[in-house]
Every structure is written in structure tokens, then in C-alpha cells.
Write an enzyme that holds these catalytic residues in place. Structure first.
Site, mmCIF file in Angstrom:
data_model
loop_
_atom_site.group_PDB
_atom_site.id
_atom_site.type_symbol
_atom_site.label_atom_id
_atom_site.label_comp_id
_atom_site.label_asym_id
_atom_site.label_seq_id
_atom_site.Cartn_x
_atom_site.Cartn_y
_atom_site.Cartn_z
ATOM 1 C CE1 TYR A 61 -4.152 1.182 -0.374
ATOM 2 C CE2 TYR A 61 -4.516 -1.012 0.520
ATOM 3 C CZ TYR A 61 -4.985 0.108 -0.164
ATOM 4 O OH TYR A 61 -6.255 0.132 -0.639
ATOM 5 C CD GLU A 63 -4.756 5.325 0.225
ATOM 6 O OE1 GLU A 63 -4.598 5.753 1.377
ATOM 7 O OE2 GLU A 63 -5.857 4.997 -0.236
ATOM 8 C CG ASP A 207 -6.952 9.817 -24.865
ATOM 9 O OD1 ASP A 207 -5.942 9.083 -24.762
ATOM 10 O OD2 ASP A 207 -8.112 9.427 -24.635
ATOM 11 C CB THR A 233 -3.206 2.992 -22.556
ATOM 12 O OG1 THR A 233 -2.868 3.074 -23.945
ATOM 13 C CG2 THR A 233 -4.674 3.313 -22.391
ATOM 14 C CE LYS A 236 -5.472 1.403 -25.735
ATOM 15 N NZ LYS A 236 -6.503 2.432 -25.940
ATOM 16 N NE ARG A 242 -5.078 -4.850 -20.076
ATOM 17 C CZ ARG A 242 -5.531 -4.352 -21.220
ATOM 18 N NH1 ARG A 242 -6.362 -3.339 -21.226
ATOM 19 N NH2 ARG A 242 -5.177 -4.875 -22.371
HETATM 20 C C1 PLP Z 1 -7.613 2.761 -25.159
HETATM 21 C C2 PLP Z 1 -8.004 4.181 -25.002
HETATM 22 C C3 PLP Z 1 -8.375 4.715 -23.751
HETATM 23 C C4 PLP Z 1 -8.688 3.880 -22.544
HETATM 24 O O1 PLP Z 1 -7.799 3.026 -22.050
HETATM 25 P P1 PLP Z 1 -8.246 1.924 -20.973
HETATM 26 O O2 PLP Z 1 -6.942 1.497 -20.399
HETATM 27 O O3 PLP Z 1 -8.956 0.856 -21.748
HETATM 28 O O4 PLP Z 1 -9.118 2.557 -19.969
HETATM 29 C C5 PLP Z 1 -8.589 6.082 -23.658
HETATM 30 N N1 PLP Z 1 -8.478 6.877 -24.730
HETATM 31 C C6 PLP Z 1 -8.163 6.396 -25.948
HETATM 32 C C7 PLP Z 1 -8.077 7.336 -27.102
HETATM 33 C C8 PLP Z 1 -7.933 5.037 -26.131
HETATM 34 O O5 PLP Z 1 -7.652 4.573 -27.338
#
Ligand code: PLP
Length: 422
Positions: A61, A63, A207, A233, A236, A242
Site C-alpha cells: 500500500y 497511497e 489523449d 495507456t 498499446k 496494462r
Molecule cells: C484505449 C483508449 C483509452 C482507454 O484506455 P483503458 O486502459 O482501456 O481505460 C482512452 N483513450 C483512448 C483514445 C484510447 O484509445
């Protein structure tokens, strides 16, 4: 058995204690090994990342932030987080990095939390044109709590309509503008978004979930110099565990950290934070830069191959790791194409295309991506074969060809094994 003092994953022990779950893990590994993985948001993590994920850091933990925790015993995990933060700042040239978001959606929630309040106006890309759920879907917090105005792509070029973005920004005066998408194959001009955000005094959030790995590999331009905040993320193209991450300008650092914890999350996943640090180190290597370039070359070869098979790449092609393919020419909807490919051990997803006449559950397109097959070592020549196999599978109305296609898929992936057998 272990030559190191590491106390970590022992699969035999799991198999003995819980054969049901052990079987699931083995079946999933066989699925990965035996098929073509073309989901644009998936990749194959390295053994080093998996070892960090499977470590006892999961127990801790922590935090708070390094040096400012709400629990004792954090000196070791502090080191992991500090190393990760320094690697992220160096790799992306960012002022500040937060490695704690549990996912991309959590990172986005935190960015909203830092800069906007319920009821505020946010300008983001429309979902049917490639935006993400967290960019204003009615079933997501973003659409429920914020006044979302959406921009899209032009019908003729299928590229983001920057004139529309500017006009909507001036008309609605959003507090925040979001650039970035989940099914947009082209580069995004972050400098125009910056200009527009400045004109209306809005925060610019990028994003970068999908393409941040290509930025890390220096294969496409970075949003970091332009954006107030960049969320993404780590699983990817970037090929980490993850999870999510946030980069921002120094002036926003305290706001972002508070929005992640304690506003949106509790304790960080320290095993995931350590695994993110491992992935960031890998992504800073010359071989990862070579990988990022190959991911794009493969996506371009795959899109060209699919065009030869009678399927139309939306916007005419791709600059990134993914291609959005209009399959109306083959008289098949996306859901049917997805199922036919699945039967032939080709994993991809149905997708709406811009101005899609089909409902989202069907869709007129498929989305394909090359992060995973490139990690396996496939190149442009392999993509030509993959395109032919997809073409056969999508046309295979009665399913008679599926076993023969699956055999060729197995042959192809056996030449480039993901997670080779020991
Ligand atoms: C994949 C993705 C997310 C979300 O990611 P998670 O880990 O699945 O919550 C957010 N924004 C975009 C543009 C994405 O492609």
C-alpha cells in the site's frame, strides 16, 4: 530452482493449487501463439515487464507519492516510482509525469478532474468518427457530467476538419479541448489544436493512448510540447503493462497529482508502476525506435494489401500503427467480418467508419493494427500474406475456407513465434 533471490511467478504451483485458472492462462497463451493478433490496441509485453507485474510489489500500500506516503515501508517502492518518473520525463521531454493511473480511462478521469467541473463545456472528437468513450459518450462519466461538443472528420477527406474545430471552439468556448482518438489512422496536427485552444483560452488535453508508443520511438511527432496535459495507456504500442500515465507542464503538476490521488484513485498498483518503469526503459532503446518505424511500415503495407483485396482504407491509408478499413465493397458488415476472421484465427475488431450507414453494433468497417505482429518480428512481406488471408476470411460466407485459412495462419505465426516455447 531460481538462481536469484526473486520470489515470483511459479506456474507449476498455480497449476497444482488452481488447475481451473491455470487452464485458462494456458489456453489464452495458445490463442495468442496460434493466431494473428491484429487488435490495434494490443501488444505482447516482454518477460521483464511480466516479471515486474508478477512481483510482490503488488502487496504494498503506497497511497500518496514518493517521499509523501500515507503508509510506512514505502522506501523501496518509492525508488521504483521515482525511476519511472525520471524515465518518462526523459523519454518524452516532459516537465512532469504521473505513473499511477490504473488505466487510460482513469488517466482521462483525472485530467477532467484537474481542469473542469461538472457542467463545464468540453470539445472532443465524436465517437462515430474515432473518438473514445471518455470523450463524451452518453453512457460514460464524460457524457453524463460534462457538456460535450463534438468535432469530426470531413466526409470528402475523412481527415479531422480543423476549420470545424476552430468554429466550434469559438462558438461554444469550451474550458478544455481534447485531441486524440481510438480509430483515427492519421497524424494529428497538435500545433493547430494549440492555436485554437489559445484563441479561446482553453486547456489542451491530448489523449495519446493509441499512439504514444510511436512518439516514444520517435516515429511520429510528439504532442508534449503543445499540450497542457497528455494522457495515455501504457499497454498499446508502448508495450508496457496494462495501465495509464499522465504527462503535463510544470504549472499543472500539483493539480494533476491531486486529481489522480486522492480525487480519483486510492492506492497505486506498485507492481504496475514498476512494470511501467521497465517498459519506459525498453522504449528508450534504439531497437524500440526501429520497432516503432516497422510498426508503421507494416500498417501501411497491410492497408495497401487490403486495398488490393477490395477493401478501402479510410482516408486512403495510414500514418500510424492502425488502419480503418471500409468493407462495404465486399457487401459484408463489420460484425460479420470480425466473426469470419475469428473462425480463421485472425483476431481483429469491427469498427464504425465515418458517416457509417450501419448501426454501431454492426459497423461498415474493421480496424487492424500492427503493434503485436511487429513485436513478433513480422515485416512488410508478411503483411501482404496477412492481407490475402483476411480477404479470404471476410469472403468466406459459408465458413468452408476457415480451416484452410487457419492452417496458413498457424504456418505464418510459427515462423515468428510470440512467446516462443521454452
Ligand atoms: C484505449 C483508449 C483509452 C482507454 O484506455 P483503458 O486502459 O482501456 O481505460 C482512452 N483513450 C483512448 C483514445 C484510447 O484509445
Amino acid at each position: 530452482m531460481n538462481s536469484t533471490p526473486f520470489w515470483g511467478p511459479d506456474f507449476d504451483q498455480l497449476a497444482e493449487e488452481d488447475p481451473q485458472i491455470a487452464a485458462v492462462i494456458l489456453d489464452e497463451l495458445e490463442r495468442l501463439r496460434g493466431g494473428l493478433q491484429l487488435i490495434a490496441s494490443e501488444n505482447f509485453t516482454s518477460p521483464a515487464v511480466l516479471a515486474a507485474l508478477g512481483s510482490t510489489l503488488s502487496n504494498k500500500y503506497a497511497e500518496g507519492y514518493p517521499g509523501r506516503r500515507y503508509y510506512g515501508g514505502c522506501a523501496d517502492v518509492d525508488r521504483a516510482e521515482n525511476i519511472g518518473i525520471e524515465r518518462a520525463k526523459a523519454l518524452f521531454g516532459a516537465d512532469h509525469a504521473n505513473l499511477q493511473p490504473h488505466s487510460g480511462a482513469s488517466a482521462n478521469l483525472a485530467a477532467y478532474g484537474a481542469f473542469v467541473s461538472p457542467g463545464d463545456t468540453v470539445l472532443a472528437m465524436s465517437l462515430p468518427h474515432g473518438g473514445h468513450l471518455t470523450h463524451g459518450s452518453k453512457v460514460n462519466f464524460s457524457g453524463k457530467w460534462f457538456d460535450i461538443v463534438s468535432y469530426g472528420v470531413r466526409q470528402d477527406t475523412e481527415l479531422i476538419d480543423y476549420d470545424e474545430v476552430r468554429a466550434l471552439a469559438h462558438q461554444h468556448r469550451p474550458k478544455m479541448i481534447i485531441a486524440g482518438a481510438t480509430a483515427y489512422p492519421r497524424l494529428i496536427d497538435f500545433s493547430i489544436f494549440r492555436e485554437i485552444a489559445d484563441e479561446v483560452d482553453a486547456i489542451l488535453m491530448v489523449d495519446a493512448a493509441h499512439f504514444i508508443g510511436l512518439v516514444a520511438g520517435k516515429a511520429i511527432p510528439s504532442p508534449v510540447p503543445y499540450a497542457d496535459v497528455v494522457t495515455f495507456t501504457t499497454h498499446k504500442v508502448l508495450r508496457g503493462p496494462r495501465g495509464g500515465m499522465i504527462l503535463c507542464k510544470e504549472e499543472h503538476a500539483a493539480k494533476i497529482d491531486k486529481a489522480v490521488f486522492p480525487m480519483m484513485q486510492g492506492g497505486p498498483l506498485m507492481h504496475a508502476v514498476a512494470a511501467k518503469a521497465v517498459a519506459l526503459r525498453e522504449a528508450a532503446s534504439p531497437s524500440y525506435q526501429e520497432y516503432a518505424r516497422q510498426v508503421i511500415a507494416n500498417a501501411q503495407a497491410l492497408a495497401a494489401g487490403l486495398a488490393e483485396e477490395g477493401m478501402r482504407p479510410v482516408s486512403g491509408g495510414t500514418d500510424t500503427h492502425l488502419a480503418l478499413i471500409d468493407i462495404q465493397g465486399l457487401d459484408v458488415t463489420g460484425d460479420v467480418a470480425e466473426a469470419r476472421c475469428d473462425a480463421a484465427r485472425i483476431t481483429l475488431n469491427k469498427n464504425a467508419i465515418p458517416y457509417d450507414p450501419q448501426p454501431p453494433a454492426k459497423g461498415s468497417g474493421i480496424r487492424v493494427g500492427t503493434p503485436a505482429v511487429t513485436t513478433q518480428g513480422m515485416t512488410e512481406a508478411d503483411m501482404g500474406q496477412v492481407a490475402v488471408l483476411i480477404g479470404r476470411a471476410v469472403r468466406d460466407a459459408d465458413g468452408n475456407d476457415a480451416p484452410a485459412i487457419a492452417e496458413q495462419v498457424a504456418d505464418l505465426v510459427s515462423k515468428h513465434p510470440a512467446y516462443p516455447r521454452g
